[in-house]
Design an enzyme around this catalytic site. Structure first.
Site, PDB file in Angstrom:
ATOM      1  N   ARG A 209       0.879  -1.171  -0.013  1.00 34.98           N
ATOM      2  CA  ARG A 209       0.032   0.088  -0.097  1.00 34.98           C
ATOM      3  C   ARG A 209       0.752   1.252  -0.164  1.00 34.98           C
ATOM      4  O   ARG A 209       1.089   1.801   0.992  1.00 34.98           O
ATOM      5  CB  ARG A 209      -0.991   0.060   1.268  1.00 34.98           C
ATOM      6  CG  ARG A 209      -1.989  -0.970   1.240  1.00 34.98           C
ATOM      7  CD  ARG A 209      -2.857  -0.917   2.627  1.00 34.98           C
ATOM      8  NE  ARG A 209      -3.630  -2.347   2.779  1.00 34.98           N
ATOM      9  CZ  ARG A 209      -4.160  -2.811   3.745  1.00 34.98           C
ATOM     10  NH1 ARG A 209      -4.140  -1.719   4.956  1.00 34.98           N
ATOM     11  NH2 ARG A 209      -4.911  -3.677   3.715  1.00 34.98           N
TER      12      ARG A 209
ATOM     13  N   ASP B 291       1.890   4.991  -0.048  1.00 34.73           N
ATOM     14  CA  ASP B 291       1.551   6.142   0.246  1.00 34.73           C
ATOM     15  C   ASP B 291       1.190   7.273  -0.846  1.00 34.73           C
ATOM     16  O   ASP B 291       1.995   7.032  -1.935  1.00 34.73           O
ATOM     17  CB  ASP B 291       2.214   6.793   1.315  1.00 34.73           C
ATOM     18  CG  ASP B 291       1.949   5.942   2.815  1.00 34.73           C
ATOM     19  OD1 ASP B 291       0.920   5.639   2.659  1.00 34.73           O
ATOM     20  OD2 ASP B 291       2.998   6.178   3.620  1.00 34.73           O
TER      21      ASP B 291
ATOM     22  N   ARG C 113      10.887   5.814   4.875  1.00 29.67           N
ATOM     23  CA  ARG C 113      10.877   7.199   5.074  1.00 29.67           C
ATOM     24  C   ARG C 113      11.634   7.460   6.453  1.00 29.67           C
ATOM     25  O   ARG C 113      12.137   8.606   6.588  1.00 29.67           O
ATOM     26  CB  ARG C 113       9.562   7.627   4.807  1.00 29.67           C
ATOM     27  CG  ARG C 113       9.212   7.574   3.194  1.00 29.67           C
ATOM     28  CD  ARG C 113       7.987   7.797   3.292  1.00 29.67           C
ATOM     29  NE  ARG C 113       7.538   9.101   3.429  1.00 29.67           N
ATOM     30  CZ  ARG C 113       6.285   9.663   3.496  1.00 29.67           C
ATOM     31  NH1 ARG C 113       5.142   8.842   3.180  1.00 29.67           N
ATOM     32  NH2 ARG C 113       5.964  10.853   3.995  1.00 29.67           N
TER      33      ARG C 113
END
Lengths: 243, 243
Positions: free
Chosen positions: A49, A51, A196
Site C-alpha cells: 500500500r 502512500d 521514510r
C-alpha cells in the site's frame, strides 16, 4: 485463471495505491482499466500500500479473470487503458493460492536524496532535495546497524495495526552519483513509513546532528519519538518484490 | 561586470533555448527573470541553441550587469523568479572578453534510449522509448568510428549555415543500466542535429539494419541521406561545456 501483474508508476499525481473515496489512486486506475478491458468488475489484491506521492517500479497485484487474451498480451491491453504515469510491465499466470503479500520473500525500496546547492528539474519528481551537505561515509556506517532481525517499532508511524513490529533487513546500502544519494534497502517486510523514517534518520546522521551508532539506541528504545523525521514521500520508490 | 551562468532545464515545455516570436523558450524565461531581478533589460549570450524538447544540465550564458548582489547569491535570486523546470546552478564573474561559444573547449551531450518491452513513467521525460531489442556491443563498435577529426556533413540537418562541417569528437561511449542505453559524446563542437542523427544511426546499427563499419562510409559520403533518422529531441541532454 489467476494473473500476477508487475506495475510501475509515478506517484506524484495519486493519493497512493489503495482505493479511497474522493481521491484518485493508482489501484482505482488499474481497476478501471481492467474493467474496461475484461468488461466486468475485477478485484485487485495489491502487494504494497504505497502512500501518496510514493513511486513504484515493481508493485505487484493479482486478480482472477477468465479471458481469451494470451497472458503475455495482457500488459499491452491494460496499458492501452492506462494514463502514461502507470505502466504494466509484466503479466504471468500464478497458482490459485498465490497471494502477493503473504508469498513475498523480500522487498527492495530506494530512497533518493538530491544533495546539492540547487535543485535540478531532472531530479524534481523522484528525489527529495536537501541542500545541506551530507556525510555519506557516516550515513553508510549508520546504514549497517539496520541490517539484521530487529524490533523496528521506533521506525513505525502511528496508525499501524500490525501483529509484530519485528522485521529482518537483509541489505541497507548507500550509493552516490551525480549529486544523488540513494539508500537501497531490502528486507522481509516494512512497517508503516519505515523506509521514510530510516531515510529521515540517516539524513540527520549525514548532517552530524546524530552519530552513526545512535541507530542502536533508537532501535532499542522502541520509541518513535527517538527516531528522525519521516522523509518526504517523493524520494521513495518500491523497486521490486521477490517471491 | 560580466556574469557566466550555468543553467539546467527540462526542455519538455519549451520551444528550445533561443528567443522566438509566439513561442515560449528557455532564454525568454531566463531573460525575464533577470529583468525582474535587476530592474532593467538584460541581453543574454547563450552557448548552445538547444532545440525544442532538448534538456540541459549545463547550458552556459553570459550577460553584463552592474549589481550589488554578490555573485554567489545571483543563482538564488534568479531561481526565485524562474519556473521549477529551469534552474541556475552556478554564477561566476568572467573576463570582459569571455564568450560562451567562442571560448568553449569542448561539450558533452548524452542521448538516452529506454530499450525495453514497456515504457516506464520514470523514463518518460528524458529518454526516447524504443522497444525493439538493441545490440549494445554493435553500437559500441560503431561509436568508436565517430571519434577523431572528421567532416560530419552527413550528420548535419539542412538549415545550418556553418563555415565548416569538420568537427573533432574526443569520446563516444555507450553505457547500459536499468534498461537505459546512454550514448555519451564529447567533442569540440556539434553541427545542427548532429548528436540526434548519430543517435538515430546508432539505433539502426543496434537493430541490425546497418553494420558498425557503415559509419566510415556514411562519414565519407558527406551525404545526409546516407545517415540514419534524427532521433527524437526528448532523449537529448546537454551535459556540460568546458572552457
Amino acid at each position: 485463471m489467476r494473473v500476477k501483474l508487475t506495475i510501475a508508476y509515478e506517484g506524484t499525481n495519486y493519493c497512493g495505491w489503495q482505493i479511497q473515496k474522493n481521491a484518485v489512486t493508482v489501484e482505482q486506475k488499474v481497476e478501471e482499466a481492467c474493467r474496461k478491458l475484461f468488461s466486468r468488475e475485477i478485484k485487485l489484491i495489491g502487494a504494497s500500500r504505497t502512500d501518496t506521492g510514493v513511486h513504484a517500479l515493481g508493485q505487484v497485484v493479482v486478480f482472477e479473470v477468465e479471458t481469451s487474451i494470451p497472458v503475455d498480451r495482457i500488459p499491452y491491453a491494460i496499458n492501452a487503458q492506462l494514463p502514461n504515469d502507470i505502466v504494466v510491465r509484466d503479466a504471468i499466470v500464478v497458482e490459485d493460492d498465490f497471494h502477493p503479500r503473504y508469498n513475498a520473500m523480500n522487498k527492495t525500496y530506494e530512497y533518493r536524496i538530491h544533495n546539492a546547492d540547487f535543485p535540478l528539474p531532472q531530479n524534481n519528481r523522484y528525489c527529495y532535495f536537501y541542500h545541506k551537505k551530507l556525510d555519506i561515509i557516516k550515513m553508510r556506517e549508520a546504514a549497517g546497524y539496520f541490517v539484521g532481525k530487529h524490533d523496528f517499532k521506533a521506525f513505525c508511524s502511528a496508525g499501524s495495526s500490525v501483529k509484530t513490529t519485528v522485521r529482518e533487513i537483509y541489505m541497507c546500502e548507500i550509493s552516490y552519483e551525480d549529486e544523488v544519494i540513494v539508500i537501497r534497502i531490502n528486507g522481509n517486510g516494512f512497517l508503516y513509513n519505515m523506509v521514510r523514517i530510516i531515510a529521515g534518520t540517516l539524513i540527520e546522521i549525514g548532517t552530524g546532528k546524530r552519530y552513526p551508532d545512535d541507530i542502536i539506541d533508537i532501535i532499542n528504545s522502541k520509541d518513535r519519538s527517538k527516531a528522525g523525521v519521516t522523509a518526504p514521500a517523493k524520494g521513495l520508490t518500491l523497486i521490486n518484490i521477490n517471491y
